[in-house]
Enzyme design. Structure first.
Site, PDB file in Angstrom:
ATOM      1  N   SER A 173      -5.079 -64.821 -64.626  1.00  0.00           N
ATOM      2  CA  SER A 173      -5.912 -63.746 -64.063  1.00  0.00           C
ATOM      3  C   SER A 173      -5.171 -62.432 -63.813  1.00  0.00           C
ATOM      4  O   SER A 173      -5.819 -61.410 -63.613  1.00  0.00           O
ATOM      5  CB  SER A 173      -6.533 -64.203 -62.748  1.00  0.00           C
ATOM      6  OG  SER A 173      -7.712 -64.910 -63.008  1.00  0.00           O
TER       7      SER A 173
ATOM      8  N   LYS B 229      -6.123 -59.459 -65.868  1.00  0.00           N
ATOM      9  CA  LYS B 229      -7.352 -58.681 -65.624  1.00  0.00           C
ATOM     10  C   LYS B 229      -7.045 -57.248 -65.207  1.00  0.00           C
ATOM     11  O   LYS B 229      -7.771 -56.317 -65.541  1.00  0.00           O
ATOM     12  CB  LYS B 229      -8.194 -59.382 -64.534  1.00  0.00           C
ATOM     13  CG  LYS B 229      -8.766 -60.719 -64.997  1.00  0.00           C
ATOM     14  CD  LYS B 229      -9.305 -61.552 -63.833  1.00  0.00           C
ATOM     15  CE  LYS B 229      -9.915 -62.860 -64.373  1.00  0.00           C
ATOM     16  NZ  LYS B 229     -10.221 -63.815 -63.323  1.00  0.00           N
TER      17      LYS B 229
ATOM     18  N   TYR C 223     -10.520 -62.705 -74.095  1.00  0.00           N
ATOM     19  CA  TYR C 223     -10.283 -63.014 -72.683  1.00  0.00           C
ATOM     20  C   TYR C 223      -9.371 -64.250 -72.542  1.00  0.00           C
ATOM     21  O   TYR C 223      -8.405 -64.248 -71.777  1.00  0.00           O
ATOM     22  CB  TYR C 223     -11.617 -63.234 -71.947  1.00  0.00           C
ATOM     23  CG  TYR C 223     -11.432 -63.758 -70.555  1.00  0.00           C
ATOM     24  CD1 TYR C 223     -10.960 -62.928 -69.538  1.00  0.00           C
ATOM     25  CD2 TYR C 223     -11.678 -65.098 -70.240  1.00  0.00           C
ATOM     26  CE1 TYR C 223     -10.753 -63.417 -68.250  1.00  0.00           C
ATOM     27  CE2 TYR C 223     -11.478 -65.595 -68.955  1.00  0.00           C
ATOM     28  CZ  TYR C 223     -11.016 -64.755 -67.978  1.00  0.00           C
ATOM     29  OH  TYR C 223     -10.802 -65.243 -66.709  1.00  0.00           O
TER      30      TYR C 223
ATOM     31  N   TYR D 114      -8.593 -62.977 -55.067  1.00  0.00           N
ATOM     32  CA  TYR D 114      -9.758 -63.863 -55.012  1.00  0.00           C
ATOM     33  C   TYR D 114     -10.473 -63.671 -53.671  1.00  0.00           C
ATOM     34  O   TYR D 114     -10.472 -62.583 -53.118  1.00  0.00           O
ATOM     35  CB  TYR D 114      -9.354 -65.337 -55.226  1.00  0.00           C
ATOM     36  CG  TYR D 114      -8.527 -65.592 -56.453  1.00  0.00           C
ATOM     37  CD1 TYR D 114      -8.916 -65.102 -57.693  1.00  0.00           C
ATOM     38  CD2 TYR D 114      -7.357 -66.328 -56.387  1.00  0.00           C
ATOM     39  CE1 TYR D 114      -8.169 -65.363 -58.827  1.00  0.00           C
ATOM     40  CE2 TYR D 114      -6.598 -66.589 -57.520  1.00  0.00           C
ATOM     41  CZ  TYR D 114      -7.007 -66.099 -58.733  1.00  0.00           C
ATOM     42  OH  TYR D 114      -6.265 -66.349 -59.838  1.00  0.00           O
TER      43      TYR D 114
ATOM     44  N   VAL E 296      -3.849 -68.151 -61.708  1.00  0.00           N
ATOM     45  CA  VAL E 296      -3.954 -69.571 -61.418  1.00  0.00           C
ATOM     46  C   VAL E 296      -2.711 -70.363 -61.882  1.00  0.00           C
ATOM     47  O   VAL E 296      -2.509 -71.498 -61.481  1.00  0.00           O
ATOM     48  CB  VAL E 296      -5.288 -70.089 -62.032  1.00  0.00           C
ATOM     49  CG1 VAL E 296      -5.133 -70.368 -63.512  1.00  0.00           C
ATOM     50  CG2 VAL E 296      -5.852 -71.246 -61.282  1.00  0.00           C
TER      51      VAL E 296
END
Ligand code: GLN
Length: 325
Positions: A66, A69, A192, A244, A262
């Site tokens: 992540s 991103k 992605y 998160y 993660v």
């Protein structure tokens, strides 16, 4: 041998202090993440003038997940401008887990922000290119500028992400239904999954973080990775949505823009000063690295890095480093 820099000594102490902390769980949604060594631990920091501090397994490769991103969001901002990106992805924290499927904004039908999976997939779908290979190559070139050397994709992680990513696929189709992404749904999903599967080590992460701290210029290579005018937008979204559904507590306690992944990485940015990275794959219930959170809390507290540690804010950090040398 010269004297150990006090900041290095501080990192060494943090490393020793938290090395024995065995709390947390490995990510288990794909076998590649479930089988890593839970003892891996590294702390790295790179200043905007290119000094590197590191302790632990700084060379250990892992996948970016992540954390990617943040950088793909920067690329979309660069390629399309703020307004176009804002029309497709909001900037509102969710308080929901990163892979939550239910939330598309009630009125606009946009995903809430680019740091949750839905928003990240929408962001990735904006990456320009003539075909999938061109889009991938342009994305890899972007990451190369941040990292400062060639980058590779872990194929087994990519294949596992792709073959298990039904939730992400469902989100992409829902966004297609609302016209938030175009018809190249599978291409966007592949890209992605590829960005999540990019291999980095903790030192790379710190250089990437330092590049964001340094207004978009990699402090080691001197290459510009992203335009300076995108930095404020990127850091704002990291500050409010990067951790998160722990983002609020993080902003309260640590108080600097950050992003976790993660696989156990965390990057944290002290603007105009330093990029910090921690890697340790044992995760808490939110999906954040347990040791990573502890280390960042300790650094923020000790050096008063919180954005609202007024009146000094974080602008004194490099001075502290000099004074202690
Ligand atoms: N590949 C993961 C996913 O899309 C990334 C999640 C993460 O790091 N939070 O579910």
């Amino acid at each position: 041998m010269g004297k150990t820099h006090p900041f290095q000594a501080f990192l060494d102490r943090l490393y020793l202090k938290y090395q024995s902390l065995g709390e947390g769980k490995l990510a288990s949604y794909i076998p590649e993440l479930a089988k890593v060594n839970p003892d891996w631990f590294s702390i790295c920091a790179v200043t905007v003038d290119g000094r590197v501090f590191e302790v632990g397994n700084a060379d250990q490769l892992f996948t970016l997940q992540s954390i990617s991103k943040v950088f793909v969001y920067g690329m979309a901002l660069e390629e399309h401008g703020r307004e176009k990106v804002l029309a497709k992805v909001g900037v509102e924290p969710t308080g929901d887990p990163f892979n939550s499927i239910i939330r598309l904004d009630e009125y606009s039908k946009r995903p809430d922000n680019p740091m949750v999976n839905a928003g990240a997939i929408a962001t990735t779908s904006l990456i320009k290119g003539t075909d999938p290979a061109d889009r991938l190559n342009r994305m890899l070139a972007m990451f190369r500028r941040y990292i400062g050397h060639d980058v590779y994709i872990d194929m087994s992680v990519f294949i596992s992400e792709r073959s298990t990513g039904h939730r992400n696929r469902a989100m992409a189709h829902l966004m297609r239904h609302f016209d938030m992404i175009d018809e190249k749904i599978d291409e966007a999903l592949d890209l992605y999954f590829q960005q999540c599967s990019l291999m980095v080590n903790c030192r790379d992460l710190a250089v990437m973080a330092a590049t964001l701290a340094n207004k978009g210029v990699n402090p080691i290579t001197g290459d510009r990775a992203v335009s300076a005018h995108c930095i404020r937008d990127i850091l704002s979204v990291m500050y409010t949505c990067g951790m998160y559904n722990y983002a609020g507590q993080w902003a309260y306690q640590v108080g600097i823009p950050a992003k976790s992944g993660v696989s156990g990485g965390i990057i944290a940015i002290v603007p105009n000063q330093i990029g910090i990275a921690v890697f340790s794959p044992l995760l808490d219930a939110h999906g954040n690295s347990v040791r990573g959170i502890k280390v960042c809390e300790a650094l923020s507290q000790h050096f008063e890095l919180h954005m609202f540690d007024l009146p000094m804010g974080c602008s004194h950090f490099l001075q502290t480093l000099e004074n202690e040398a």
